[in-house]
Design an enzyme around this catalytic site. Sequence first.
Site, PDB file in Angstrom:
ATOM      1  CB  SER A 147      -1.032   0.024   1.028  1.00  0.00           C
ATOM      2  OG  SER A 147      -1.981   1.012   1.164  1.00  0.00           O
ATOM      3  CD  GLU A 390      -8.135   6.404  10.887  1.00  0.00           C
ATOM      4  OE1 GLU A 390      -7.525   7.364  10.711  1.00  0.00           O
ATOM      5  OE2 GLU A 390      -7.651   5.114  10.845  1.00  0.00           O
ATOM      6  CE  LYS A 408      -8.188  -0.375   2.156  1.00  0.00           C
ATOM      7  NZ  LYS A 408      -7.170  -0.203   3.246  1.00  0.00           N
TER       8      LYS A 408
END
Length: 547
Positions: A147, A390, A408
Amino acid sequence: MSLHPLAGQPAPHSFLVNIPRLVSSYYAIKPDPHNPAQQVAFGTSGHRGTSLAGTFNEAHILAIAQAVAEYRAEHGITGPLFMGMDTHALSEAAWITAVEVLAANGVEVRVEEGRGYTPTPLISHAILEHNRNRSSGLADGIVITPSHNPPQDGGFKYNPPNGGPADTSVTQAIQERANQILRDGLTEVKRWPLSRALGAVRAFDFVTPYVRQLESIVDIAAIKAAGVRIGVDPLGGSSLWVWQRIAEHYGLHLTVVNERIDPSFAFMTLDKDGKIRMDCSSPYAMASLIGLKDRFDVAVGNDPDADRHGIVTPDGLMNPNHYLAVCIHYLYQNRSGWPAGMGVGKTLVSSSMIDRVVQSLGRRLVEVPVGFKYFVEGLLNGSLGFGGEESAGASFVRMDGSAWSTDKDGIILGLLAAEILARTGQSPSQHYRALEARFGASVYTRIDAEANSAQKKVLANLSPELVTATELAGEPIRAKLTRAPGNNEPIGGLKVVTENAWFAARPSGTEDVYKIYAESFRGEAHLERVVQEARHLVGEAFRRAGV
């Protein structure tokens, strides 16, 4: 944590990782299978580590890939496995290792033609498209990515046939089997030479179907008609070619401001701690795009696997919590195909502004522990229209309410910002100011506090009875949560809620600290008091537990 003096500045040459040493260490360093620090460990986003520390090496990927192949066989997953990688240096090496093992195990692996890079959301989208209306021959996927982590890191994620991040039962099974394989000296690993393995894999076009179907989830026509000027910085990641194709296919006024692919990520500005980190929610890592904000109506940053989003308007980089609230407020009023019973998913450390927005919309709030895996089934079966966390990760369903991606997707979140501007005439940051005027302004923070292993264990398994306080920062405590209200799953810590504030405390999985998340609608001074009392409450719980 104090701000590094070079935060937001271009990375000096001395800060760059030695790529040849990093890659050679992937092959040369043999992890100790009896050392917990060097074993396979699937966290919330798969196994991560670096070859330099013996935590992400060829042995790990051999074992994990073999464990995945065995898991598929045991669970009757017989369709193709869609595999992608991002632009981190170790991703390429791990991709080769995984292909050699999966092909030898008879898995039909589909990869981007020419060994191209593939974002996480495109893998999820491909899995769902293949599995639509199927009950057999189901597909699953792997994304090789750490990521937004620094350039020296590698990562490996498994997505089962539901298209999203694997839940704990799946990752635990793969982790345990992989570590057993490591302890047995990799003797059970099946492996072909690369030339033979490449002859068995199938090239697959991930980009075209994803791009062509974007009109089913975002109002591309409105964006084009309004002439929204969009800037995009892929931060050296795998979304580069997707954004280029989007601009070409739809004729949008879209400019990719950074087309560099460099495994050292030498073009990055340093994050707050002085590290190179492709975190599109950080104003320091995003300094280059923020500096161009006046050239565009809206600008978008993605991390290397494009599962996160950073939204820049002429006002600057939006706080991820703020943008989530705006997305929810907009989507549930502008998606007529979404049923009235479709809920809103949020992680319990996301802003309570979301709670207030959801209540005003008359929608059902589903609050879950940290981890996008908790949104997967809801996005898949239509009980959730939106799921967000968040840390700038979110996804939502198509205009007709059907699933798009159960992982996501930072690309659609970027395009949604342009749609909001196109259809309302106001930027997402302007929309957030309107929400503040209606619901109040909040302040939010996340900090680390010291905790030893015994204290972290207590916190992870805390019972509400160990917290005896009745007030927090001058307000009556409304709830003491150790399980998430939305699904009754353990949160691995504690959340304490009052009318105008809350804090959550969770142990770190890698450091001797616990994380405190806190928010107040009564200003900075009140937030500071919340944090101080949070430390005290957690400390009292430690003392009551005798640690």
